[in-house]
Design an enzyme around this catalytic site. Structure first.
Site, short mmCIF file in Angstrom:
data_model
loop_
_atom_site.label_atom_id
_atom_site.label_comp_id
_atom_site.label_asym_id
_atom_site.label_seq_id
_atom_site.Cartn_x
_atom_site.Cartn_y
_atom_site.Cartn_z
N LYS A 177 0.86 -1.19 0.00
CA LYS A 177 0.00 0.00 0.00
C LYS A 177 0.89 1.23 0.00
O LYS A 177 1.98 1.25 0.61
CB LYS A 177 -0.88 -0.03 1.25
CG LYS A 177 -1.96 1.03 1.34
CD LYS A 177 -2.82 0.75 2.57
CE LYS A 177 -3.92 1.78 2.73
NZ LYS A 177 -4.71 1.55 3.95
N SER B 7 -9.51 1.55 3.28
CA SER B 7 -8.71 2.37 2.40
C SER B 7 -7.66 1.58 1.61
O SER B 7 -6.99 2.16 0.76
CB SER B 7 -8.02 3.48 3.18
OG SER B 7 -7.19 2.92 4.16
N SER C 104 -9.47 -0.91 7.39
CA SER C 104 -8.98 -0.64 6.04
C SER C 104 -8.32 -1.78 5.29
O SER C 104 -8.03 -1.65 4.11
CB SER C 104 -8.01 0.54 6.08
OG SER C 104 -8.71 1.70 6.44
#
Lengths: 86, 477, 474
Positions: free
Chosen positions: C76, C151, C175
């Site tokens: 990420k 996210s 997330s």
């Protein structure tokens, strides 16, 4: 929330009516204000299982001085520069 | 205008002391002072994204030592907090400090001012990190992060200080204790000791405290004294005129000797303190504190008491103990001789006079000084010569006894020789003698001085005086 | 997806034994990563990945020493990678090149992993749809009209579509688990302190954890084992070891699982059905399932938003245009530099959270909000600790709704986090586990939670359920 508060964070909303997900700041504050849960517990400050984590007092170079300075948007003669503060 | 008849001041001091650990408080960068800008930096102390603090255990121990040496209670549980504000010398835009659970609380130090000892309370001592340094150019400001993250302790006194001199005394004592502990260099000119003053004023006899102002930007003890004096007058004058003192932060201007408004209370930051989540809390065991306590060096007050016990007078004991360097020197003297009073007097007299500034060294060995004092005690040299020898031998390793014999400085104790000198002096001081006979008693000094001069300063002053009086037949001078 | 990119890590290791090279594996995944029709990637590091794969091929005899030998993965874009763009999907860091690698990255590297890129996300991790980022939103590969979840949306989509074999994400309020659920992959947030946060760009320090997204439970255990352990650079990291792969096949005989009534009650019908089915399966496999009531759960969400906003407001204060990141051209005064850099560099949702954070931390509000939220945190921790005395695992939804449409509006978006924030508030480990698809082909998932440092329970139950759902025996 006053302008003084926004200044505290050095933030301005570029468009005061701007919103995303339909939830603007006032809705968030309403959510915070509307709910007033009870609890008799003491604040839990730390969530990890660790205590007394310290390290030995030994100095060593990061060898990253040049790289760090190179990230600065404005730097000269080994100083990071900002507009005059005084 | 002397306001101190009508008004009294209440002063509290916040002192920041840099701890001389090898590495910074939350990262492994060196804390060395004076290195080229931005050479002692890493991602942590420059606040790079994703970095985390790691606590230096020496910083924690040094802070505990500071607390122990100032009679504080050491917390059994302590933590760090974030103090949030924006300023270019603060890379994370928060300072990791301690808010509501400081490491040390409720201590005190005893301060001697004009012969009186007062106990000044210490409200708290806590650990925090230092900020970077700003360098101001014509059209911009440069930031050096070397100092960012150097460990600091903040020592907050109770508002027990009642005069500018007492403030100075407190700071000197605090500095002395830190030097004894070896945890800081405490050099104001290098910034390893900084002090802010909180001062309020009220009419004598009043119980309520006046509004207080904070004064910043004093980089020497004498400027602190001057700033307090100025601010006291300023506040008294305001009250005299019927005005009010506002709670302000003021800046001391060294050039003008005045304090100027920096910011009002309303303009002050809301620091939005909250506990530092990246550093787990610290449980400080009684055993750990005991171990540190056992390792405490002997502190200034103890040293002073031990000197007094040796027969040294209180004011000399205080003077010697107030400097770790001089006190360490004196310890070496004590180890070598049993009667140290003479050396103590020389130290606090001639030696102190020879020293230039706080960092100067004593350029005589303990043995040399002991020898000089001993010769004076034995009557081999007189007191005047004793004092002169300090400066004559300063910076050399000459044996004082040899020097005295080689340079004819041996005290003259022989009565006949002294008589001869006196007779010569009388002969050369006819005018003074007749003045004396005429009733001008002060003329005696001149005749005696002449005799001492004729002896090249070596005459035993007591015996010389006796001889002279015998010869002149004037016992009642 | 090609033959290679459909495989799990376990299968890829097996294929390597049969002669498949790291280079072939890397090439297959890089091809998908570069095509990227779902905007899952912000940066693809194709060349470096190929070089790394070739270097690994040269030492392939020593393959066994590296548990993730030649396995391509994505991280990420809030996880620092030295010299590789790490943007947090924000204009503020759009050109940021970290000067160091996150500890998690170093661990995967030591285990033989091959980094093929950085994935798209909500800006600074703030959001549950991966649609607030500076580089555009992540597209749900199952249904374009639906949210990809956030996210860590980019990471979840990349794993689901064969654009990497596994991915690292971060989980502050769900997330990792939520986008995993929306994309039919396994998502795990370990116990707080398992994985070092050094190099994870902070959102909320006491809630953030790096998490793992994989195709199946075995892969998840394999990767997670490589990431756990004490790190000298993160004082909150724990030394507790994690022995997970070996625990997988232990089965769930005698394990006690419970369903939380308050969470099932608010779930939509599809989700409730999944839970009922899973409960039945657990019973068949020898575990027990009961229903418990945890009324304190309702306070979680409020506490989460107060704590996360407060910590975020402090963690993001360092972005000021001075030492790195976006710097406003207007440098007339220090104040204008700060204000313009931050106002122009941050998106709206981020600014909203920062202001909320400042609000709850301000001197007059601190007790009423922040300290109270910390007290509630304590209460919920204590409650769940008590609950886990008699239980091994909790079974609940990942989200009350199976998924939602893009651009879903309303303050109710905050409320969707209710099932996931519990694990972050308490620091407990949690897994989101695929359990089939609905009639429209949209993935369905369940959430499992276990006690502190008891990831073994999660993985045992997760593995057993996964195998049962595949129709295989225990």
């Amino acid at each position: 929330m006053t302008d003084q508060d926004k200044r505290l964070y050095r933030l301005t909303m570029l468009d005061p009516n701007e919103s995303s997900h339909g939830a603007d700041l006032s809705e968030a504050i309403d959510f915070i204000n509307s709910y007033s849960p009870d609890t008799a517990f003491e604040p839990c400050v730390h969530i990890s299982d660790q205590r007394n984590v310290t390290r030995q007092d030994e100095a060593h170079s990061s060898h990253l001085q040049k790289e760090i300075l190179s990230l600065a948007p404005k730097a000269a003669d080994d100083y990071v520069l900002v507009p005059k503060t005084v | 205008m002397n306001y101190s008849e009508k008004y009294e001041m209440t002063v509290g001091l916040e002192t920041h002391i840099e701890l001389k650990t090898q590495s910074k408080i939350f990262c492994g960068c060196s804390t060395k002072f004076g290195d080229a800008p931005n050479t002692n930096i890493c991602p942590v102390c420059t606040g790079m994204p994703g970095t985390l603090p790691t606590l230096n255990r020496a910083a924690l121990d040094y802070a505990i030592l500071a607390g122990l040496a100032t009679n504080c209670k050491i917390a059994s549980l302590t933590k760090f907090d974030r103090k949030n504000y924006f300023y270019p010398d603060l890379p994370k835009a928060y300072q990791i400090s301690q808010y509501d659970m400081p490491l040390c609380t409720d201590g005190y130090i005893d301060v001697e001012t004009d012969g009186e000892i007062s106990r000044i309370g210490i409200e708290r001592i806590h650990l925090e990190e230092d900020a970077g340094k700003l360098v101001h150019e014509k059209d911009c400001t440069g930031i050096d992060y070397n100092r960012c993250g150097v460990p600091l302790i903040e020592v907050v006194s109770r508002p027990d200080i009642k005069s500018a001199e007492q403030a100075r005394g407190y700071l000197q004592k605090l500095r002395c204790i830190m030097l004894y502990l070896g945890i800081s260099d405490c050099k104001m000119n290098e910034g390893s000791l900084r002090c802010d003053v909180n001062i309020s004023v009220r009419k004598k006899g009043s119980t309520a405290l006046g509004e207080r102002c904070e004064i910043k930007n004093m980089n020497s003890f004498s400027f602190i004294v001057k700033a307090i004096q100025y601010e006291f007058d300023r506040q008294c004058e305001l009250y005299e005129r019927g005005g009010t003192v506002l709670p302000e932060t003021r800046r001391y201007d060294q050039a003008t000797g005045r304090t100027e408004l920096m910011r009002t209370k309303e303009q002050a930051n809301d620091y939005r303190y909250f506990p530092e989540p990246d550093i787990p809390p610290l449980e400080i065991s009684i055993e750990h504190v005991s171990r540190l306590k056992e390792g405490l060096p002997i502190l200034p007050d103890e040293r002073k008491s031990s000197y007094i016990a040796l027969g040294i007078k209180s004011s000399s004991a205080e003077m010697i103990a107030s400097s770790k360097y001089i006190s360490d020197y004196f310890q070496a003297v004590i180890e070598r001789c049993s009667d140290c009073e003479g050396v103590a007097n020389l130290l606090t007299g001639e030696v102190f006079r020879m020293l230039q500034g706080d960092d100067d060294e004593i350029r005589l060995s303990p043995d040399q000084l002991i020898c000089i004092a001993q010769m004076a005690n034995e009557g081999i040299i007189n007191r005047s010569t004793e004092k002169k020898l300090v400066s004559l031998l300063w910076g050399t390793d000459t044996d004082p006894r040899k020097y005295v014999t080689d340079n004819s400085l041996v005290q003259i104790n022989d009565i006949d020789t002294l008589k001869g000198i006196c007779e010569k002096a009388i002969m050369q001081s006819q005018k003074a003698v007749s003045d004396l006979r005429g009733g001008k008693l002060t003329a005696y000094k001149a005749i005696l001085g002449k005799a001492m001069g004729l002896s090249h300063g070596n005459a035993n002053p007591v015996l010389l005086d006796q001889c002279m009086k015998d010869l002149l037949g004037t016992d009642d001078i | 997806m090609s033959y290679i990119t459909k495989r799990t890590i376990t299968e890829l290791a097996s294929l390597q034994r049969d002669g498949l090279s790291c280079l072939e594996i890397a090439e297959a995944y890089i091809k998908n990563a570069q095509a990227d029709p779902y905007n899952a990637y912000i940066t693809v590091t194709g060349e470096q990945a190929l070089e790394r794969a070739m270097a690994l091929d040269r030492i392939r005899e020593d393959r066994k020493a590296f548990p993730l030998f030649g396995i391509p993965y994505a991280a990420k874009d809030n996880i620092c990678t030295k010299g590789i763009l790490t943007t947090c999907a924000s204009k503020m860091l759009a050109e940021h090149l970290p000067v160091y690698d996150a500890t998690a990255i170093r661990h995967i590297h030591s285990a033989g992993g091959v980094l093929i890129g950085k994935t798209n996300m909500d800006e600074f991790g703030m959001g549950s749809s991966s649609d607030t980022g500076y580089f555009g939103k992540v597209i749900n590969p199952f249904n374009e009209q639906r949210s990809a979840g956030g996210s860590s949306g980019g990471s979840a989509v990349a794993v689901a579509t064969g654009a990497c074999a596994f991915a690292l994400g971060s989980d502050t309020g769900g997330s990792v688990r939520l986008p995993a659920a929306f994309n039919g992959v396994v998502g795990v947030k370990p116990t707080y302190g398992r994985i070092s946060r050094y190099g994870l760009i902070a959102f909320a320090s006491s809630l953030d954890q790096i998490g793992v997204l994989t195709k199946d439970v075995t892969d998840s255990a394999t990767v997670l084992e490589q990431l756990c352990g004490k790190d000298a650079m993160d004082s909150t990291s724990s030394e507790q070891s994690a022995d997970l792969v070996h625990a997988l096949s232990q089965g769930i005989q005698g394990m006690r699982i419970a369903v939380i009534r308050e969470l099932t009650d608010i779930a939509d019908s599809q989700t409730r059905l999944s839970i009922t089915n899973a409960a039945a399966m657990i019973s068949k496999l020898g575990g027990t399932v009961e229903e418990i009531s945890v009324p304190e759960i309702s306070k979680c969400l409020w506490a989460y938003y107060v704590i996360s906003s407060a910590e975020a407001s402090s963690n993001l204060a360092r972005y000021d245009g001075v030492r790195y990141g976006y710097s406003a051209p207007d440098r007339t005064t220090l104040s204008s530099l700060y204000t313009k850099s931050r106002s122009e560099g941050f998106g709206t949702e981020v600014k909203r959270r920062l202001l909320l954070g400042g609000y709850v931390l301000s001197a007059e509000n601190r007790s009423a909000y922040y300290l109270k939220a910390l007290a509630i945190r304590n209460e919920i921790k204590s409650t769940l600790s008590r609950v886990f005395k008699d239980l091994d695992c909790l079974l609940c939804p990942v989200s009350p709704n199976i998924s939602w449409e893009c651009g879903f509006q309303g303050a109710d978006t905050y409320k969707n986090d209710i099932c996931t924030v519990i694990a972050n508030i308490t620091g407990l480990p949690a897994m989101s586990l695929p359990c089939g698809t609905d009639s429209n082909g949209v993935p369905m998932e369940l959430q499992l939670m276990a006690n502190s440092f008891n990831e073994q329970a999660l993985y045992r139950v997760g593995y057993a359920l996964e195998q049962a759902l595949k129709g295989g025996t225990r």
